[in-house]
Design an enzyme around this catalytic site. Structure first.
Site, PDB file in Angstrom:
ATOM      1  N   ALA A 182      27.017  22.406  66.605  1.00  0.00           N
ATOM      2  CA  ALA A 182      25.627  22.848  66.728  1.00  0.00           C
ATOM      3  C   ALA A 182      25.176  22.837  68.186  1.00  0.00           C
ATOM      4  O   ALA A 182      24.531  23.786  68.663  1.00  0.00           O
ATOM      5  CB  ALA A 182      24.719  21.953  65.891  1.00  0.00           C
TER       6      ALA A 182
ATOM      7  N   ALA B 178      31.782  16.807  63.604  1.00  0.00           N
ATOM      8  CA  ALA B 178      32.194  18.129  64.083  1.00  0.00           C
ATOM      9  C   ALA B 178      31.059  19.139  63.967  1.00  0.00           C
ATOM     10  O   ALA B 178      30.874  19.981  64.856  1.00  0.00           O
ATOM     11  CB  ALA B 178      33.416  18.615  63.306  1.00  0.00           C
ATOM     12  N   ASP B 179      30.294  19.069  62.880  1.00  0.00           N
ATOM     13  CA  ASP B 179      29.162  19.982  62.727  1.00  0.00           C
ATOM     14  C   ASP B 179      28.125  19.773  63.819  1.00  0.00           C
ATOM     15  O   ASP B 179      27.571  20.736  64.361  1.00  0.00           O
ATOM     16  CB  ASP B 179      28.513  19.782  61.354  1.00  0.00           C
ATOM     17  CG  ASP B 179      29.270  20.490  60.247  1.00  0.00           C
ATOM     18  OD1 ASP B 179      29.479  21.707  60.356  1.00  0.00           O
ATOM     19  OD2 ASP B 179      29.657  19.824  59.269  1.00  0.00           O
ATOM     20  N   SER B 180      27.832  18.524  64.139  1.00  0.00           N
ATOM     21  CA  SER B 180      26.829  18.241  65.160  1.00  0.00           C
ATOM     22  C   SER B 180      27.286  18.709  66.537  1.00  0.00           C
ATOM     23  O   SER B 180      26.499  19.287  67.304  1.00  0.00           O
ATOM     24  CB  SER B 180      26.521  16.741  65.191  1.00  0.00           C
ATOM     25  OG  SER B 180      25.992  16.317  63.956  1.00  0.00           O
TER      26      SER B 180
END
Length: 408
Positions: free
Chosen positions: A185, A180-182
């Site tokens: 980003a 989810a972070d990637s």
């Protein structure tokens, strides 16, 4: 030509398409910093701002070599590093000086934190009305969850991803990496570029409010409209798909694994002929992906039996000859050795001040005229503080005074 292109990416890079763009990275763990990394990969001048005594925790995340965090070497690449305590008067003043000449500021503090330090949008826009402020949080800047701690894991859970991932009789499954972070980003980098394009038209900057739960929701495709129109909730199906079959991972005779996909009707027909079961192709239900998915047990049985009788290399060769879609299931060792990744230059080798030479993922995509490049790997905490502050016009005495105050 591929080899030549790969070599050119390793030599002294030409200016990237974002050359001249100034970015302040105030974020930590992981979506905000990775957004700044993506901008830096294509030429932006990224200044990473970290607390003097509490550096970005990614410096200590995951495995280390000789005490050197390896994740940071990737996440911190192409960034100049300074320390600054934004809660101090001196730190606030320096940040406003940096913001006055910046194009983008990326932050992921809880909503209200910058405002508490008198560094909110009003103060930032007052010194630089052309600034784009990218605010990356778990749940966004408003709403009942806005002040909750937010991490990618929570987005993976709340978006519907975990509920649809895993075996039918097993628990909801989270990815073993920062998915989810990637995704957030990449979405933030896109949002920043959209905001900058808007600035070209209006002359004014703006605020990007990105909640990590939303890009994760977006990549799950039509789940919302399926539920809205049909009341349908996508179940966990393991490696199978509710949209087509055969689609699964299969074990070969030499105990390796391959993945087969038949999203296209023509591919499904080729696969079944290849594995010796052309009779399925003539069935009425075989003509649609959903029809095939309803008969996944039969189709998986046929494909799995054929693949189990062949080595991985034999299966790959036969599928390629038949123009059917197959791929080996790789771990990172296979990725590093693969000829296609090598041709693309997907993994690149770089000098590093701490580790000598390191290999890591290259820039995300290739541009024919203004390619991106990794100019350096993640640097030490505060390595560029004096240089960056001196460029703002601060004297040696000014910098010493800030250190005495605890601002650096």
């Amino acid at each position: 030509m591929n080899e030549q292109h790969t070599r050119s990416r390793r030599s002294v890079p030409p200016p990237g398409p974002l050359d001249g763009l100034r970015v302040l990275d105030l974020a930590t763990l992981f979506a905000g910093p990775l957004c700044a990394t993506l901008l830096g990969d294509f030429g932006a001048d990224v200044v990473k701002v970290e607390h003097p005594s509490k550096p970005d925790p990614s410096r200590g995340h995951g495995p280390a070599k000789d005490g050197v965090g390896l994740w940071w070497k990737l996440l911190g690449r192409n960034k100049r590093n300074i320390t600054l305590d934004l809660s101090t008067p001196g730190g606030r003043e320096v940040l406003l000086k940096l913001a006055a000449d910046a194009d983008v500021l990326v932050e992921n503090f809880r909503p209200g934190t910058l405002e508490k330090w008198r560094l909110g949008w009003d103060e930032l826009a007052a010194v630089n009305p052309r600034l784009v402020l990218a605010r990356v949080t778990g749940f966004g800047q408003f709403g009942p969850y806005a002040h909750r701690p937010g991490f990618g894991t929570l987005a993976e859970a709340m978006s519907g991803f975990a509920a649809a991932t895993g075996e039918p009789d097993g628990p909801p499954t989270l990815p073993p990496f920062g998915l989810a972070d990637s995704i957030a980003a990449m979405a933030t980098a896109y949002a920043v570029m959209a905001a900058l394009r808007g600035r070209d038209a209006t002359g004014r900057g703006q605020v990007v409010d990105l909640a990590i739960i939303e890009p994760m929701l977006a990549v799950l495709g039509p789940q919302a409209i399926w539920y809205d129109q049909l009341g349908y909730v996508q179940p966990r199906t393991g490696n199978r798909s509710v949209n087509n079959a055969p689609r699964n991972t299969y074990r070969t005779s030499d105990a390796r694994w391959v993945a087969v996909s038949t999203s296209a009707q023509s591919i499904a027909e080729r696969v079944m002929r290849l594995v010796g079961h052309p009779e399925y192709v003539g069935e009425e239900w075989f003509a649609t992906g959903t029809g095939r998915a309803a008969h996944a047990d039969e189709l998986d049985g046929a494909v799995g039996a054929w693949i189990a009788a062949h080595t991985r290399d034999e299966a790959l060769a036969a599928f390629e000859k038949a123009e059917a879609a197959i791929a080996p299931v790789y771990d990172i060792r296979d990725v590093m050795a693969d000829e296609q990744y090598r041709a693309l230059g997907s993994i690149t080798e770089l000098p590093d001040a701490d580790l000598g030479t390191v290999r890591m993922q290259n820039v995300l995509f290739r541009l024919s005229e203004t390619p991106g490049a990794i100019r350096w790997t993640g640097r030490a905490h505060g390595a560029d503080t004096d240089e960056v502050l001196a460029a703002l016009g601060l004297t040696t005495a000014d910098i010493a005074a800030l250190r005495a105050e605890g601002a650096l």
